[in-house]
Design an enzyme around this catalytic site. Structure first.
Site, PDB file in Angstrom:
ATOM      1  N   GLY A 153       0.822  -1.200   0.000  1.00  0.00           N
ATOM      2  CA  GLY A 153       0.000   0.000   0.000  1.00  0.00           C
ATOM      3  C   GLY A 153       0.863   1.260   0.000  1.00  0.00           C
ATOM      4  O   GLY A 153       2.066   1.217   0.266  1.00  0.00           O
ATOM      5  N   CYS A 154       0.216   2.369  -0.308  1.00  0.00           N
ATOM      6  CA  CYS A 154       0.951   3.627  -0.436  1.00  0.00           C
ATOM      7  C   CYS A 154       1.515   4.094   0.911  1.00  0.00           C
ATOM      8  O   CYS A 154       2.715   4.366   1.037  1.00  0.00           O
ATOM      9  CB  CYS A 154       0.051   4.686  -1.071  1.00  0.00           C
ATOM     10  SG  CYS A 154      -1.606   4.750  -0.364  1.00  0.00           S
ATOM     11  N   TYR A 155       0.656   4.166   1.936  1.00  0.00           N
ATOM     12  CA  TYR A 155       1.165   4.558   3.260  1.00  0.00           C
ATOM     13  C   TYR A 155       2.177   3.531   3.799  1.00  0.00           C
ATOM     14  O   TYR A 155       3.214   3.924   4.354  1.00  0.00           O
ATOM     15  CB  TYR A 155       0.020   4.686   4.267  1.00  0.00           C
ATOM     16  CG  TYR A 155      -0.944   5.834   4.080  1.00  0.00           C
ATOM     17  CD1 TYR A 155      -0.554   7.155   4.283  1.00  0.00           C
ATOM     18  CD2 TYR A 155      -2.281   5.594   3.768  1.00  0.00           C
ATOM     19  CE1 TYR A 155      -1.461   8.204   4.166  1.00  0.00           C
ATOM     20  CE2 TYR A 155      -3.196   6.628   3.651  1.00  0.00           C
ATOM     21  CZ  TYR A 155      -2.790   7.929   3.851  1.00  0.00           C
ATOM     22  OH  TYR A 155      -3.693   8.961   3.743  1.00  0.00           O
TER      23      TYR A 155
END
Ligand SMILES: NC(=O)C1=CN([C@@H]2O[C@H](COP(=O)(O)OP(=O)(O)OC[C@H]3O[C@@H](n4cnc5c(N)ncnc54)[C@H](OP(=O)(O)O)[C@@H]3O)[C@@H](O)[C@H]2O)C=CC1
Ligand SMILES: CC(=O)N[C@@H](CCC(=O)OP(=O)(O)O)C(=O)O
Length: 334
Positions: A153-155
């Site tokens: 995921g991005c985070y």
């Protein structure tokens, strides 16, 4: 040449993938797909994303069955929602394709996690077991052998790239959990219109406090507890994570710098700051995660910045492709 299919090509992550793969010397884009019911089926990708006019004028094809592509493509990118990737991946995998999934559908090897955080019951335990988590800088060996790569995921990408070197070097005091405050641009929510990501609604606000699905993803792969609070900011793209940690007694600024250097001196897509900390403008539109830090006594603040659609999604997926097939790691990315 490897033939590739991009599913979800009209979305924000999909169009970035298409842009990279179109200029990749070892990749041939066989087809770009959207859902069978998509109002965009039949349109050119460049009609929706005019930056590609004259560059990539392929049509978006409605995906009726994964089997239509059996034997025709070697590599599939799924830039689709979690449930869609969960449903589609096994058919492509059974047809022998190497699959890069940008969704969360295969990131955490725990069936209960999907019920709790994604709202569906995972049906593919065997593939979940085989999936390799594609945090590219840390998973090189496993990615090289994988058939299914679950792109982080991005985070979690920004958070883990910032914290992993410190944890591996045993520099953090376990009595204080790292506190991750991260702000994302609105493209993190995808291209579909929704009230909570419409222009006049978005300002700057935390969300998902104590229950965002990226919290357990980060904890599962870092192996330590953290506090994670995402925020939505009124800009289009980029993630900036400010992470507060406590150092073990006697750990110096030099020890922190050495841990980051050891982890990333030979990793071209993580850039370390010797002084100061990164801002979003350094990374938006680029495939890097930039990391800087400062120390005061036992307190450490690390700042990591990335483009959520690139190092947080599409460029990391292509970086994983490059690792998987033995191409130069930055091929087509920089
Ligand atoms: N945006 C971001 O910053 C990041 C996104 N991700 C993940 O990447 C994935 C894509 O995200 P994003 O690009 O933002 O999403 P978008 O909503 O922008 O795009 C989704 C794409 O999937 C297509 N699609 C929807 N349903 C189907 C289906 N049944 N079959 C085939 N295609 C379908 C859509 O087209 P249509 O509806 O017209 O069919 C569209 O092309 C998601 O899993 C997301 O969580 C990961 C990291 C960061
Ligand atoms: C701003 C925003 O809404 N961001 C999304 C996360 C980005 C994303 O698409 O999630 P994955 O990385 O898990 O695929 C969210 O908080 O749900």
């Amino acid at each position: 040449m490897l033939n590739t299919l991009i599913v979800g090509a009209s979305g924000y992550a999909g169009v970035e993938l298409a842009t990279y793969l179109n200029r990749h010397p070892h990749m041939n884009i066989t087809a770009l797909a959207v859902s069978a019911q998509s109002p965009d089926a039949g349109k050119l990708l460049s009609d929706l994303h005019p930056q590609l006019k004259g560059v990539l004028d392929l049509p978006l094809q409605p995906l009726r069955a994964a089997q239509e592509y059996a034997g025709k493509v070697d590599v599939v990118f799924l830039a689709t929602a979690h449930e869609v990737s969960h449903a589609l991946a096994p058919a492509f995998l059974d047809a022998g394709c190497v699959v890069f999934d940008l969704s969360g559908a295969f990131r955490v090897n725990d069936a209960d996690f999907y019920q709790q955080y994604y709202g569906f019951s995972h049906q593919h335990a065997a593939w979940l077991d085989k999936a390799v988590y594609g945090l590219a800088e840390w998973q090189h060996g496993a990615i090289k052998e994988a058939q299914l790569i679950a792109v982080p995921g991005c985070y979690p990408t920004a958070s883990q790239l910032a914290l992993k070197p410190l944890i591996e070097a045993n520099l953090l005091n376990p009595a204080q959990w790292p506190v991750i405050n991260a702000t994302s641009g609105v493209s993190g929510a995808g291209r579909k219109a929704a009230l909570n990501n419409s222009f006049c609604e978005v300002s700057l606000q935390p969300y998902g406090i104590f229950n965002h699905r990226h919290h357990p993803e980060i904890v599962a792969h870092l192996g330590v507890p953290v506090i994670f609070t995402p925020h939505l900011g009124n800009f289009a793209r980029g993630i900036l994570a400010t992470i507060t940690c406590r150092l073990n007694h006697d750990v110096s600024r030099e020890d922190v710098a050495e841990a980051f250097h050891n982890a990333y001196h030979d990793k071209p897509l993580v850039r370390l700051y010797e002084t100061g900390v990164p801002a979003l403008k350094a990374v938006v539109g680029l495939p890097y995660c930039d990391i800087g830090f400062d120390v005061q006594g036992e307190h450490l603040i690390v700042v990591a910045a990335e483009d959520n659609l690139l190092k947080g999604a599409a460029s990391q997926a292509v970086q994983c492709l490059n690792i998987r097939f033995g191409f130069p790691e930055t091929q087509s990315l920089i």
